[in-house]
Design a protein around this motif. Structure first.
Motif, PDB file in Angstrom:
ATOM      1  N   ILE A 157      55.709  69.819  54.242  1.00 18.54           N
ATOM      2  CA  ILE A 157      56.456  71.207  54.579  1.00 18.54           C
ATOM      3  C   ILE A 157      55.604  71.448  55.749  1.00 18.54           C
ATOM      4  O   ILE A 157      54.465  72.340  55.051  1.00 18.54           O
ATOM      5  N   ALA A 158      55.143  71.526  57.591  1.00 15.79           N
ATOM      6  CA  ALA A 158      53.856  72.073  58.102  1.00 15.79           C
ATOM      7  C   ALA A 158      54.063  74.021  58.456  1.00 15.79           C
ATOM      8  O   ALA A 158      55.223  73.421  59.155  1.00 15.79           O
ATOM      9  N   ASP A 159      53.552  74.610  57.565  1.00 22.17           N
ATOM     10  CA  ASP A 159      53.589  75.981  58.389  1.00 22.17           C
ATOM     11  C   ASP A 159      53.034  76.732  59.224  1.00 22.17           C
ATOM     12  O   ASP A 159      51.631  76.324  59.063  1.00 22.17           O
ATOM     13  N   PHE A 160      53.038  76.912  59.908  1.00 22.21           N
ATOM     14  CA  PHE A 160      52.231  77.369  61.609  1.00 22.21           C
ATOM     15  C   PHE A 160      52.363  78.986  62.011  1.00 22.21           C
ATOM     16  O   PHE A 160      53.713  79.473  62.578  1.00 22.21           O
ATOM     17  N   ARG A 161      51.276  79.644  61.623  1.00 22.10           N
ATOM     18  CA  ARG A 161      51.406  81.150  61.272  1.00 22.10           C
ATOM     19  C   ARG A 161      51.469  81.663  62.687  1.00 22.10           C
ATOM     20  O   ARG A 161      51.489  82.414  63.690  1.00 22.10           O
ATOM     21  N   ASP A 162      50.518  80.476  63.385  1.00 21.32           N
ATOM     22  CA  ASP A 162      49.444  80.406  65.198  1.00 21.32           C
ATOM     23  C   ASP A 162      49.996  78.926  65.396  1.00 21.32           C
ATOM     24  O   ASP A 162      50.488  78.086  64.695  1.00 21.32           O
ATOM     25  N   PRO A 163      50.225  78.607  66.561  1.00 23.13           N
ATOM     26  CA  PRO A 163      50.167  77.260  67.618  1.00 23.13           C
ATOM     27  C   PRO A 163      48.691  77.255  67.382  1.00 23.13           C
ATOM     28  O   PRO A 163      47.783  77.554  66.206  1.00 23.13           O
ATOM     29  N   TRP A 164      48.759  76.025  67.901  1.00 25.62           N
ATOM     30  CA  TRP A 164      47.373  75.428  67.010  1.00 25.62           C
ATOM     31  C   TRP A 164      47.200  74.730  68.739  1.00 25.62           C
ATOM     32  O   TRP A 164      45.372  75.330  68.835  1.00 25.62           O
ATOM     33  N   SER A 165      46.898  73.658  69.705  1.00 27.56           N
ATOM     34  CA  SER A 165      46.722  73.591  70.652  1.00 27.56           C
ATOM     35  C   SER A 165      46.570  74.566  71.030  1.00 27.56           C
ATOM     36  O   SER A 165      46.116  75.054  72.746  1.00 27.56           O
ATOM     37  N   VAL A 199      57.478  77.980  61.824  1.00 29.33           N
ATOM     38  CA  VAL A 199      56.421  78.806  62.931  1.00 29.33           C
ATOM     39  C   VAL A 199      57.572  79.436  62.619  1.00 29.33           C
ATOM     40  O   VAL A 199      58.299  80.830  62.101  1.00 29.33           O
ATOM     41  N   THR A 200      56.603  81.146  63.304  1.00 29.56           N
ATOM     42  CA  THR A 200      56.893  81.677  63.440  1.00 29.56           C
ATOM     43  C   THR A 200      57.286  83.042  64.480  1.00 29.56           C
ATOM     44  O   THR A 200      57.322  83.864  64.636  1.00 29.56           O
ATOM     45  N   ASN A 201      57.490  82.231  65.590  1.00 28.44           N
ATOM     46  CA  ASN A 201      58.257  82.853  67.073  1.00 28.44           C
ATOM     47  C   ASN A 201      58.757  81.579  67.795  1.00 28.44           C
ATOM     48  O   ASN A 201      58.744  80.556  67.279  1.00 28.44           O
ATOM     49  N   LYS A 202      60.212  82.165  68.119  1.00 24.37           N
ATOM     50  CA  LYS A 202      60.565  80.737  69.668  1.00 24.37           C
ATOM     51  C   LYS A 202      59.430  80.533  70.078  1.00 24.37           C
ATOM     52  O   LYS A 202      60.309  78.823  70.568  1.00 24.37           O
ATOM     53  N   ASN A 203      58.694  81.154  70.714  1.00 30.73           N
ATOM     54  CA  ASN A 203      58.046  80.047  71.608  1.00 30.73           C
ATOM     55  C   ASN A 203      57.620  78.595  71.154  1.00 30.73           C
ATOM     56  O   ASN A 203      57.659  77.726  71.803  1.00 30.73           O
ATOM     57  N   SER A 209      60.384  71.688  70.367  1.00 35.70           N
ATOM     58  CA  SER A 209      61.274  70.780  70.399  1.00 35.70           C
ATOM     59  C   SER A 209      60.919  69.567  71.352  1.00 35.70           C
ATOM     60  O   SER A 209      62.015  68.800  71.239  1.00 35.70           O
ATOM     61  N   LYS A 210      60.446  70.314  72.564  1.00 34.96           N
ATOM     62  CA  LYS A 210      60.148  69.164  73.442  1.00 34.96           C
ATOM     63  C   LYS A 210      59.604  68.321  72.844  1.00 34.96           C
ATOM     64  O   LYS A 210      59.687  66.653  73.646  1.00 34.96           O
ATOM     65  N   ILE A 211      58.116  67.690  71.430  1.00 36.42           N
ATOM     66  CA  ILE A 211      58.273  66.737  71.080  1.00 36.42           C
ATOM     67  C   ILE A 211      58.826  66.178  69.987  1.00 36.42           C
ATOM     68  O   ILE A 211      58.804  64.999  69.627  1.00 36.42           O
ATOM     69  N   ILE A 212      59.310  66.988  69.102  1.00 37.33           N
ATOM     70  CA  ILE A 212      60.338  66.545  67.888  1.00 37.33           C
ATOM     71  C   ILE A 212      61.513  67.208  67.630  1.00 37.33           C
ATOM     72  O   ILE A 212      61.982  68.102  68.596  1.00 37.33           O
ATOM     73  N   ASP A 213      62.643  66.596  66.926  1.00 37.10           N
ATOM     74  CA  ASP A 213      63.888  66.512  66.849  1.00 37.10           C
ATOM     75  C   ASP A 213      63.849  68.849  66.920  1.00 37.10           C
ATOM     76  O   ASP A 213      63.368  68.430  65.506  1.00 37.10           O
ATOM     77  N   LYS A 214      64.497  69.632  67.235  1.00 38.07           N
ATOM     78  CA  LYS A 214      64.629  70.438  67.095  1.00 38.07           C
ATOM     79  C   LYS A 214      64.587  71.161  65.195  1.00 38.07           C
ATOM     80  O   LYS A 214      64.651  71.947  65.024  1.00 38.07           O
TER      81      LYS A 214
END
Length: 220
Positions: A157-165, A199-203, A209-214
Motif C-alpha cells: 500500500i503506497a500512501d501519498f500525503r502530498d502529490p509527487w510530480s 491519497v489525502t485529497n480528491k484532486n 485515476s487517469k493512469i490506474i484503475d480508480k
C-alpha cells in the motif's frame, strides 16, 4: 494478529503532520487485527516530544541513513531537510536547491533505499510479514516498497500525503527536464505496481485515476 510493516521517514522524535498521520493510524490498526511495525531512519533529532506521541507497544526499527539534506541543514541552519523551501537568497541555499532539483531524484533520501531493501527483504521473510505500507513524501520511501514488491509476493500500500510530480515544493526547486521526466517515470512505476494507493485529497485521486484503475485508490 497479522503483522504489517510501515515504512516512514517521519516518526517521533520528529514532529509535524508527517509524523501524526501514521502515528495515529498505527494506534488504530490493532483494533482491526494488525500489529504495526515501524521502519524509520535513525536520526539525531532532539525535538521536544509530546508525551502523547509515545506508544511503547509499537515496535520501531531504526536504521542509520545518509541524508545530504540533513547535513546541509545542520551546517546552514536551513529547514530544507523537513521538505520545506527556504526563501533565503544566500549562495549556499541557491546551490543546494540547484543540486537537489537536478540530482536527487526523487529526493535526498534515495541513498537509504538499497540499504533498506537489503535489510527488509530478509526481515519480512523472517517475521512472516505479508503487507507493507510506504508513506511519502519523501517519495523515496515508495521506492523501498517498489523494490520489495518486485522481490517478494507481498501486499503493498503506497500512501501519498502530498502529490509527487505535481508537488509544489518540487516545482519550486526547478528540476531539470531530465530529472522531471525521471520523477514522472518513478511515480508511474510506483502507482502501477502498488496493490493499493492512498491519497489525502480528491484532486490527486482524480489525477491518478487517469493512469490506474480508480478502484485501487482510496482517499483518507
Amino acid at each position: 494478529m497479522k503483522k504489517i510493516l510501515i515504512v516512514t521517514y517521519y516518526w517521533p522524535p520528529k514532529t509535524g503532520v508527517g509524523v501524526l498521520r501514521w502515528f495515529y493510524f498505527s494506534n488504530i490498526l490493532p483494533t482491526y487485527g494488525y500489529e504495526p511495525i515501524i521502519y524509520t531512519p535513525l536520526t539525531s533529532d532532539k525535538n521536544s516530544l509530546d508525551k502523547s506521541l509515545i506508544n511503547e507497544n509499537i515496535k520501531v526499527i531504526r536504521k542509520s541513513i545518509f541524508d545530504p539534506s540533513a547535513i546541509f541543514s545542520k551546517i546552514t541552519g536551513s529547514n530544507i531537510n523537513q521538505g520545506a523551501i527556504d526563501n533565503q537568497n544566500n549562495l549556499f541555499d541557491k546551490f543546494y536547491k540547484w543540486v537537489r532539483g537536478k540530482f536527487f531524484v526523487p529526493d535526498s533520501r534515495i541513498f537509504w533505499v538499497n540499504k533498506s531493501v537489503n535489510f527488509l527483504k530478509l526481515f519480512l521473510k523472517k517475521n512472516s510479514i505479508k503487507t507493507i505500507i510506504t508513506t511519502g513524501p519523501p517519495h523515496s520511501m515508495h521506492l523501498i516498497g517498489y523494490n520489495l514488491k518486485k522481490l517478494q509476493n507481498i501486499n503493498w500500500i503506497a500512501d501519498f500525503r502530498d502529490p509527487w510530480s505535481n508537488w509544489d515544493i518540487l516545482k519550486e526547486i526547478n528540476p531539470s527536464l531530465s530529472s522531471m521526466l525521471k520523477h514522472k517515470k518513478l511515480e508511474s512505476m510506483v502507482i502501477n505496481l502498488a496493490d493499493k494507493i492512498i491519497v489525502t485529497n480528491k484532486n490527486l485521486a482524480k489525477e491518478y485515476s487517469k493512469i490506474i484503475d480508480k478502484k485501487k485508490i482510496e482517499t483518507i
